[in-house]
Write an enzyme that holds these catalytic residues in place. Structure first.
Site, PDB file in Angstrom:
ATOM      1  N   ARG A 175      44.008  89.613   8.093  1.00  0.00           N
ATOM      2  CA  ARG A 175      45.588  89.330   8.240  1.00  0.00           C
ATOM      3  C   ARG A 175      46.343  90.359   9.018  1.00  0.00           C
ATOM      4  O   ARG A 175      47.348  90.744   8.650  1.00  0.00           O
ATOM      5  CB  ARG A 175      46.066  89.142   6.741  1.00  0.00           C
ATOM      6  CG  ARG A 175      45.448  88.060   6.022  1.00  0.00           C
ATOM      7  CD  ARG A 175      45.825  86.676   6.626  1.00  0.00           C
ATOM      8  NE  ARG A 175      45.109  85.748   5.438  1.00  0.00           N
ATOM      9  CZ  ARG A 175      43.692  85.294   6.107  1.00  0.00           C
ATOM     10  NH1 ARG A 175      43.161  85.758   7.047  1.00  0.00           N
ATOM     11  NH2 ARG A 175      42.893  84.508   5.239  1.00  0.00           N
ATOM     12  N   SER A 197      50.454  83.390   0.338  1.00  0.00           N
ATOM     13  CA  SER A 197      50.143  84.481  -0.404  1.00  0.00           C
ATOM     14  C   SER A 197      51.053  85.775  -0.235  1.00  0.00           C
ATOM     15  O   SER A 197      51.390  85.878   0.828  1.00  0.00           O
ATOM     16  CB  SER A 197      48.795  84.867   0.010  1.00  0.00           C
ATOM     17  OG  SER A 197      47.842  83.998  -0.047  1.00  0.00           O
ATOM     18  N   GLU A 219      51.524  90.669   2.138  1.00  0.00           N
ATOM     19  CA  GLU A 219      51.245  90.011   3.485  1.00  0.00           C
ATOM     20  C   GLU A 219      52.193  89.208   3.885  1.00  0.00           C
ATOM     21  O   GLU A 219      52.378  89.264   5.082  1.00  0.00           O
ATOM     22  CB  GLU A 219      50.146  88.805   2.548  1.00  0.00           C
ATOM     23  CG  GLU A 219      49.469  88.172   3.897  1.00  0.00           C
ATOM     24  CD  GLU A 219      48.291  87.201   3.416  1.00  0.00           C
ATOM     25  OE1 GLU A 219      47.588  87.576   2.463  1.00  0.00           O
ATOM     26  OE2 GLU A 219      48.526  85.802   3.908  1.00  0.00           O
TER      27      GLU A 219
HETATM   28  C1  LIG Z   1      52.268  77.116   1.595  1.00  0.00           C
HETATM   29  C2  LIG Z   1      51.831  78.154   2.344  1.00  0.00           C
HETATM   30  C3  LIG Z   1      50.350  78.380   2.542  1.00  0.00           C
HETATM   31  C4  LIG Z   1      50.066  79.599   3.457  1.00  0.00           C
HETATM   32  N1  LIG Z   1      48.542  79.376   3.642  1.00  0.00           N
HETATM   33  C5  LIG Z   1      48.096  80.513   4.465  1.00  0.00           C
HETATM   34  C6  LIG Z   1      46.513  80.518   4.631  1.00  0.00           C
HETATM   35  O1  LIG Z   1      46.030  79.751   4.067  1.00  0.00           O
HETATM   36  N2  LIG Z   1      46.215  81.582   5.379  1.00  0.00           N
HETATM   37  C7  LIG Z   1      47.138  82.491   5.983  1.00  0.00           C
HETATM   38  O2  LIG Z   1      46.833  83.258   6.774  1.00  0.00           O
HETATM   39  N3  LIG Z   1      48.441  82.193   6.051  1.00  0.00           N
HETATM   40  C8  LIG Z   1      49.091  81.413   5.302  1.00  0.00           C
HETATM   41  N4  LIG Z   1      50.469  81.428   4.952  1.00  0.00           N
HETATM   42  C9  LIG Z   1      51.296  82.269   5.717  1.00  0.00           C
HETATM   43  C10 LIG Z   1      51.870  81.626   6.902  1.00  0.00           C
HETATM   44  O3  LIG Z   1      51.462  80.362   7.019  1.00  0.00           O
HETATM   45  C11 LIG Z   1      51.136  82.216   8.405  1.00  0.00           C
HETATM   46  O4  LIG Z   1      50.900  83.725   8.098  1.00  0.00           O
HETATM   47  C12 LIG Z   1      51.518  81.735   9.543  1.00  0.00           C
HETATM   48  O5  LIG Z   1      50.188  82.081  10.394  1.00  0.00           O
HETATM   49  C13 LIG Z   1      52.885  82.520  10.152  1.00  0.00           C
HETATM   50  O6  LIG Z   1      52.939  81.759  11.196  1.00  0.00           O
HETATM   51  P1  LIG Z   1      54.723  81.354  11.464  1.00  0.00           P
HETATM   52  O7  LIG Z   1      54.695  80.884  12.790  1.00  0.00           O
HETATM   53  O8  LIG Z   1      55.230  80.906  10.310  1.00  0.00           O
HETATM   54  O9  LIG Z   1      55.170  82.768  11.660  1.00  0.00           O
HETATM   55  P2  LIG Z   1      56.621  83.685  10.961  1.00  0.00           P
HETATM   56  O10 LIG Z   1      56.593  83.557   9.498  1.00  0.00           O
HETATM   57  O11 LIG Z   1      57.599  82.853  11.583  1.00  0.00           O
HETATM   58  O12 LIG Z   1      56.511  85.115  11.637  1.00  0.00           O
HETATM   59  C14 LIG Z   1      55.469  85.976  11.001  1.00  0.00           C
HETATM   60  C15 LIG Z   1      55.236  87.292  11.931  1.00  0.00           C
HETATM   61  O13 LIG Z   1      54.586  86.701  13.513  1.00  0.00           O
HETATM   62  C16 LIG Z   1      55.470  87.075  14.242  1.00  0.00           C
HETATM   63  N5  LIG Z   1      55.321  86.014  15.173  1.00  0.00           N
HETATM   64  C17 LIG Z   1      55.709  84.751  15.313  1.00  0.00           C
HETATM   65  N6  LIG Z   1      55.593  83.981  16.333  1.00  0.00           N
HETATM   66  C18 LIG Z   1      55.491  85.103  17.330  1.00  0.00           C
HETATM   67  C19 LIG Z   1      55.080  84.753  18.608  1.00  0.00           C
HETATM   68  N7  LIG Z   1      55.179  83.948  19.423  1.00  0.00           N
HETATM   69  N8  LIG Z   1      54.767  86.083  19.418  1.00  0.00           N
HETATM   70  C20 LIG Z   1      54.593  87.434  18.786  1.00  0.00           C
HETATM   71  N9  LIG Z   1      54.714  87.263  17.216  1.00  0.00           N
HETATM   72  C21 LIG Z   1      54.984  86.129  16.679  1.00  0.00           C
HETATM   73  C22 LIG Z   1      56.867  87.278  13.762  1.00  0.00           C
HETATM   74  O14 LIG Z   1      57.728  88.223  14.909  1.00  0.00           O
HETATM   75  C23 LIG Z   1      56.462  87.766  12.321  1.00  0.00           C
HETATM   76  O15 LIG Z   1      56.446  89.159  12.336  1.00  0.00           O
HETATM   77  C24 LIG Z   1      50.984  80.115   4.219  1.00  0.00           C
HETATM   78  C25 LIG Z   1      52.265  80.234   4.156  1.00  0.00           C
HETATM   79  C26 LIG Z   1      52.796  79.150   3.159  1.00  0.00           C
HETATM   80  C27 LIG Z   1      54.153  79.015   3.201  1.00  0.00           C
END
Ligand SMILES: Cc1cc2nc3c(=O)[nH]c(=O)nc-3n(C[C@H](O)[C@H](O)[C@H](O)COP(=O)(O)OP(=O)(O)OC[C@H]3O[C@@H](n4cnc5c(N)ncnc54)[C@H](O)[C@@H]3O)c2cc1C
Length: 301
Positions: free
Chosen positions: A175, A224, A294
Site C-alpha cells: 500500500r 481500510s 492507510e
Molecule cells: C469501500 C472501500 C473499499 C476499499 N477497498 C480497498 C481495497 O480492497 N484495496 C485497496 O488497496 N484500497 C481499498 N480502498 C481504498 C481506496 O479505494 C484505494 O486506495 C484507491 O486506490 C484510492 O484511489 P482514489 O482515486 O480514490 O485516490 P484518492 O483517494 O483520491 O487519493 C489517494 C492518494 O492518491 C493520490 N492520487 C490520486 N490520483 C492521483 C494521480 N493521478 N496522480 C498522482 N497521485 C494521485 C492523491 O493525491 C492521494 O494522495 C477502499 C476504499 C473504500 C471506500
C-alpha cells in the site's frame, strides 16, 4: 484567498477553475472543507501550461476518486487538480497491455476488463477510486496489487514536464509507492493475460460477492483505515484492544468490519481524526503495536 485574488494569480487555461469548492462532495467519507481552487484541466498540455505558469508558491494537490482520503475541516490550500475531462478517462487496448487515462474509475474499467477478457486485472475492478489513485497507494486485494500489473505510467512533474516512469521507478511496497509528491499521473499502462470473457466475469462476480459478505456496503467510509502490520491484521488488533466499540460524534468503527471506519452522516473530519488517534492509542496501550494510517489525511485542521 478570495476569488479575485485567486483569479489574478492563476494562469489562463482552457480547462475550468472552481473556487471554494466543497471537497466533502468528492470524497467517500463525505467530510472536509473546501479547496481554495479546483482545477479541471482540458488535457495534458493544459495541465502542463498551468504548472509552468502558476505562482511557484501555490501548493498543488491531485484528487482521484476520493476513496482513500480524509480531507480535514479547514480544506486544502492552493489548487486541487481533478482529472475529470473525458481525455483522462480514455482506454486503449493493445495485444498485451491496456493504456488508461489516470482519471478513469476502476469500476468503469470493469466493463472493458470483462468484455475483452483481460485476465489479471479483475482485482482492480472492485477497488473504489481511479486508476491514478490506485498507483499512488499501490492498491490491491485478493492477493494482487497494481504493482503486479503496472508496466509504466506517464506523469507530469511539478515543472510541467511529461515523463514516462517504469514500474521500478515507483518503488512499490505494501500500500505504498515512492515518487515525488508533485508528480501527477496522467496515464497508466497495465499488462494483462487474455482469457475468456466468461472466466474474467466469473472471477469479478466472486470477488464482488466476497466483498458483499465481508465488508460493509453503502456507507461513508474510506475502506481500510489502518495498514496491516507485518504478520498481523489491523482489525484483530482493533478488536482485541476494545477500540472497535469507539464512537466519536458521528464517527465509529464499522460493526461489520472494525478496520473500516464510517461516518453516519453527521460527522466532521475532526471527529474522524480524533477517532483514528484514539484507536491508535488503545491498540498501542493494549497490544503494544503502532498502527499506521492507510487513509491519506490531508488539508488544514
Ligand atoms: C469501500 C472501500 C473499499 C476499499 N477497498 C480497498 C481495497 O480492497 N484495496 C485497496 O488497496 N484500497 C481499498 N480502498 C481504498 C481506496 O479505494 C484505494 O486506495 C484507491 O486506490 C484510492 O484511489 P482514489 O482515486 O480514490 O485516490 P484518492 O483517494 O483520491 O487519493 C489517494 C492518494 O492518491 C493520490 N492520487 C490520486 N490520483 C492521483 C494521480 N493521478 N496522480 C498522482 N497521485 C494521485 C492523491 O493525491 C492521494 O494522495 C477502499 C476504499 C473504500 C471506500
Amino acid at each position: 484567498m478570495n476569488e479575485t485574488e485567486n483569479l489574478q494569480n492563476l494562469p489562463v487555461v482552457r480547462g475550468e477553475y472552481k473556487f471554494n469548492e466543497a471537497l466533502k462532495n468528492y470524497t467517500w467519507l463525505n467530510v472536509g472543507g473546501p479547496a481554495d481552487v479546483m482545477f479541471m484541466p482540458k488535457d495534458v498540455a493544459d495541465l502542463q501550461y498551468f504548472l509552468q505558469n502558476k505562482d511557484e508558491n501555490m501548493p498543488v494537490f491531485v484528487l482521484g476518486g476520493g476513496s482513500n482520503l480524509l480531507v480535514r475541516d479547514g480544506g486544502i490550500e492552493g489548487v486541487v487538480v481533478k482529472l475529470s475531462d473525458a481525455c483522462f478517462r480514455e482506454i486503449k487496448i493493445e495485444s498485451d497491455r491496456i493504456i488508461c487515462g489516470a482519471g478513469l474509475l476502476n469500476n468503469v474499467l470493469k466493463k472493458t476488463v470483462e468484455n475483452e477478457g483481460l485476465g489479471g486485472l479483475e482485482f482492480l475492478c472492485s477497488i473504489p477510486g481511479c486508476v491514478g489513485g490506485a498507483v499512488r497507494s499501490n492498491a490491491g486485494c485478493f492477493g494482487r496489487e497494481i504493482s503486479d500489473v503496472l508496466i509504466s505510467a506517464k506523469v507530469v512533474n511539478g515543472n510541467g514536464e511529461v515523463l514516462e516512469l517504469r514500474n521500478k521507478d515507483f518503488h512499490f511496497a505494501y500500500r505504498h509507492s515512492e515518487f515525488p509528491s508533485d508528480f501527477i499521473i496522467v496515464e497508466v499502462t497495465l499488462g494483462y493475460e487474455r482469457q475468456s470473457s466468461e472466466d474474467v466475469k466469473k472471477t469479478i462476480e466472486q470477488q464482488a460477492e466476497y466483498r458483499k459478505a465481508h465488508q460493509p456496503q453503502g456507507i461513508r467510509t474510506a475502506g481500510s483505515t489502518f495498514k496491516n502490520p507485518p504478520q498481523m491484521r489491523a482489525w484483530e488488533l482493533i478488536k482485541n484492544s476494545g477500540a472497535d466499540k469507539l464512537k466519536i460524534g458521528g464517527a465509529q468503527m464499522s460493526l461489520q468490519h472494525c478496520n473500516f471506519l464510517q461516518n453516519d452522516g453527521t460527522s466532521n473530519a475532526s471527529d474522524i481524526e480524533d477517532l483514528c488517534d484514539e484507536v491508535k492509542r488503545m491498540v498501542k496501550d493494549k497490544c503494544g503495536v503502532e498502527l499506521e494510517l492507510e487513509v491519506n489525511k490531508v488539508g488544514r485542521r
